[in-house]
Design an enzyme around this catalytic site. Structure first.
Site, mmCIF file in Angstrom:
data_model
loop_
_atom_site.group_PDB
_atom_site.id
_atom_site.type_symbol
_atom_site.label_atom_id
_atom_site.label_comp_id
_atom_site.label_asym_id
_atom_site.label_seq_id
_atom_site.Cartn_x
_atom_site.Cartn_y
_atom_site.Cartn_z
ATOM 1 N N GLN A 252 0.860 -1.156 -0.232
ATOM 2 C CA GLN A 252 0.121 -0.106 -0.087
ATOM 3 C C GLN A 252 0.840 1.209 -0.127
ATOM 4 O OE1 GLN A 252 -3.417 -0.534 2.934
ATOM 5 N NE2 GLN A 252 -1.913 -2.021 3.543
ATOM 6 N N ASN A 253 2.046 0.966 0.116
ATOM 7 C CA ASN A 253 3.145 2.086 0.289
ATOM 8 C C ASN A 253 3.322 2.962 -1.075
ATOM 9 O OD1 ASN A 253 2.884 1.725 2.945
ATOM 10 N ND2 ASN A 253 5.029 0.838 3.195
ATOM 11 N N ASP B 237 6.143 4.897 -1.180
ATOM 12 C CA ASP B 237 7.624 5.328 -1.218
ATOM 13 C C ASP B 237 8.708 4.745 -1.681
ATOM 14 O OD1 ASP B 237 8.231 3.119 0.311
ATOM 15 O OD2 ASP B 237 7.564 3.806 2.411
ATOM 16 N N HIS C 217 -1.260 1.660 -4.159
ATOM 17 C CA HIS C 217 -1.610 3.043 -4.302
ATOM 18 C C HIS C 217 -0.843 4.053 -5.183
ATOM 19 C CE1 HIS C 217 -3.728 1.989 -0.295
ATOM 20 N NE2 HIS C 217 -4.541 1.809 -1.223
ATOM 21 N N CYS D 215 -1.438 15.877 -20.545
ATOM 22 C CA CYS D 215 -0.790 15.196 -21.789
ATOM 23 C C CYS D 215 -0.455 13.722 -21.105
ATOM 24 C CB CYS D 215 0.443 15.756 -22.251
ATOM 25 S SG CYS D 215 1.830 15.607 -21.270
ATOM 26 N N CYS E 211 3.691 20.709 -21.812
ATOM 27 C CA CYS E 211 2.542 21.054 -22.342
ATOM 28 C C CYS E 211 1.819 22.161 -21.184
ATOM 29 C CB CYS E 211 1.414 20.211 -22.592
ATOM 30 S SG CYS E 211 0.704 19.413 -21.080
ATOM 31 N N GLU F 211 1.564 -3.774 17.291
ATOM 32 C CA GLU F 211 0.153 -3.515 17.746
ATOM 33 C C GLU F 211 -0.786 -4.514 17.257
ATOM 34 O OE1 GLU F 211 -0.295 -1.355 20.166
ATOM 35 O OE2 GLU F 211 1.585 -0.486 19.924
HETATM 36 P P1 NAD Z 1 -1.541 3.027 8.944
HETATM 37 O O1 NAD Z 1 -1.001 4.374 9.022
HETATM 38 O O2 NAD Z 1 -2.965 2.918 8.985
HETATM 39 O O3 NAD Z 1 -1.103 2.071 10.185
HETATM 40 C C1 NAD Z 1 0.184 1.738 10.475
HETATM 41 C C2 NAD Z 1 0.192 0.463 10.973
HETATM 42 O O4 NAD Z 1 1.639 0.058 11.095
HETATM 43 C C3 NAD Z 1 -0.217 0.291 12.273
HETATM 44 O O5 NAD Z 1 -0.982 -1.043 12.264
HETATM 45 C C4 NAD Z 1 0.775 0.176 13.395
HETATM 46 O O6 NAD Z 1 0.697 -0.421 14.652
HETATM 47 C C5 NAD Z 1 2.009 -0.532 12.477
HETATM 48 N N1 NAD Z 1 3.329 -0.081 12.634
HETATM 49 C C6 NAD Z 1 3.967 1.200 13.263
HETATM 50 N N2 NAD Z 1 5.151 1.017 13.660
HETATM 51 C C7 NAD Z 1 5.193 -0.123 13.023
HETATM 52 C C8 NAD Z 1 6.786 -0.522 12.789
HETATM 53 N N3 NAD Z 1 7.956 -0.244 13.242
HETATM 54 N N4 NAD Z 1 6.986 -2.006 12.424
HETATM 55 C C9 NAD Z 1 5.562 -2.649 11.707
HETATM 56 N N5 NAD Z 1 4.452 -1.955 12.147
HETATM 57 C C10 NAD Z 1 4.311 -0.828 12.721
HETATM 58 O O7 NAD Z 1 -0.993 2.410 7.667
HETATM 59 P P2 NAD Z 1 -1.611 1.670 6.460
HETATM 60 O O8 NAD Z 1 -2.486 0.495 7.034
HETATM 61 O O9 NAD Z 1 -0.621 1.234 5.525
HETATM 62 O O10 NAD Z 1 -2.645 2.582 5.791
HETATM 63 C C11 NAD Z 1 -2.253 3.877 5.376
HETATM 64 C C12 NAD Z 1 -2.324 4.053 4.015
HETATM 65 O O11 NAD Z 1 -1.375 5.312 3.867
HETATM 66 C C13 NAD Z 1 -1.941 3.287 2.997
HETATM 67 O O12 NAD Z 1 -2.996 3.221 2.054
HETATM 68 C C14 NAD Z 1 -0.565 3.858 2.512
HETATM 69 O O13 NAD Z 1 -0.541 3.967 1.313
HETATM 70 C C15 NAD Z 1 -0.168 5.265 3.001
HETATM 71 N N6 NAD Z 1 0.948 5.611 3.489
HETATM 72 C C16 NAD Z 1 1.798 5.296 2.937
HETATM 73 C C17 NAD Z 1 3.071 5.557 3.606
HETATM 74 C C18 NAD Z 1 4.493 5.259 2.820
HETATM 75 O O14 NAD Z 1 4.286 4.909 1.855
HETATM 76 N N7 NAD Z 1 5.558 4.952 3.636
HETATM 77 C C19 NAD Z 1 3.134 6.499 4.650
HETATM 78 C C20 NAD Z 1 2.271 6.569 5.299
HETATM 79 C C21 NAD Z 1 0.920 6.453 4.810
#
Ligand code: NAD
Length: 256
Positions: A105-106, A108, A123, A134, A155, A220
């Site tokens: 989902q990241n 980055d 995402h 364009c 453009c 968590e």
């Molecule tokens: P979220 O922000 O809803 O939740 C983060 C989760 O990570 C929690 O369950 C938390 O307990 C856990 N967490 C925190 N620290 C951790 C660690 N050190 N190791 C493992 N787990 C840990 O994240 P989500 O469920 O991915 O949803 C958020 C949306 O935001 C996603 O769709 C994503 O696209 C986007 N997002 C992406 C980034 C990124 O690309 N790095 C950053 C922020 C949000």
């Protein structure tokens, strides 16, 4: 579910060794130890920023305001971030034939920077900017963010980060890859996600329904923990994945 991490790591390693098709499904939590805050939780970005700046309609009507926040959230944080031990462990698992794909989902780019190649981004990716006029795509490094909003060098159309805003559909390719992974995975390794973001959050339950074992890595409990998780490796992704990597390969990749 026990909280004896060392024993659980051994059990996870056995499940992974016996799996013919393993998928890692990752969220913001895997990048926290790279210095990128998640959206939710105490240190989450939504405690600091209004999520409506990331709604497509807001962006289209007030691109300058939206871009200012986007730059602070994504480009100021992401530019300095490097893959951590968890990203590197997944890359090593792929290299050793133990990981078939990553559904993330990241946005980055850290899985790719770690060396993973079979990465499907639900995402999108912040490292590319797309012209809304364009459709040309530019690497983020080629476009100055000194004057916002940035415009297309070709453009002059409005440039948008090539990630999915609230109100946008998920691209077909990662969607298809995720459904396929959910249909044929023996193990789903769910790392660092609350499981709150629709429709991405439906993928692990679908995998479970199709017979996959769910191993979760999170400090968590998440929405999945009591519902579908078979084995919780409770802890930070970097720490847990370092132990798991050691158990699987007996020496961590980053010492290679
Ligand atoms: P979220 O922000 O809803 O939740 C983060 C989760 O990570 C929690 O369950 C938390 O307990 C856990 N967490 C925190 N620290 C951790 C660690 N050190 N190791 C493992 N787990 C840990 O994240 P989500 O469920 O991915 O949803 C958020 C949306 O935001 C996603 O769709 C994503 O696209 C986007 N997002 C992406 C980034 C990124 O690309 N790095 C950053 C922020 C949000």
């Amino acid at each position: 579910m026990s909280n004896n991490l060392d024993r659980d790591i051994k059990e996870a390693a056995d499940m992974l060794r016996n799996s013919n098709f393993t998928t890692a499904y990752t969220g913001a939590g895997i990048s926290v130890e790279s210095g990128i805050p998640p959206f939710r939780g105490e240190e989450g970005l939504w405690n600091k920023y209004d999520p409506s700046y990331l709604e497509l309609n807001f962006f289209l009507s007030q691109p300058e305001k939206s871009w200012k926040v986007i730059k602070q959230i994504f480009y100021d944080f992401f530019d300095d971030a490097k893959p951590n031990a968890a990203h590197l462990a997944l890359a090593k698992m792929e290299k050793q034939g133990m990981l078939s794909r990553i559904i993330t989902q990241n946005i980055d780019n850290l899985h790719q920077e770690a060396g993973s190649t079979k990465v499907y981004e639900f995402h999108g990716n912040s490292m590319k900017l797309v012209c809304l006029a364009c459709s040309r795509v530019f690497p983020h490094g080629e476009i100055s963010l000194d004057h916002l909003p940035p415009h297309c060098p070709d453009c002059q159309g409005l440039l948008k980060p090539d990630f999915i805003f609230f109100g946008e559909a998920i691209p077909q390719e990662p969607l298809a890859a995720a459904y396929e992974a959910a249909s044929k995975s023996d193990v789903f390794l769910v790392i660092g996600t609350t499981g709150e973001v629709m429709p991405a959050n439906q993928i692990p339950p679908l995998a479970k329904q199709n017979g996959a074992k769910i191993i979760e890595v999170n400090p968590e409990a998440s929405n999945y923990t009591s519902r579908i998780t078979d084995l919780l490796l409770k802890g930070k992704a970097g720490e847990v994945m370092t132990k798991l990597e050691k158990e699987l390969f007996s020496a961590p990749l980053h010492d290679d």
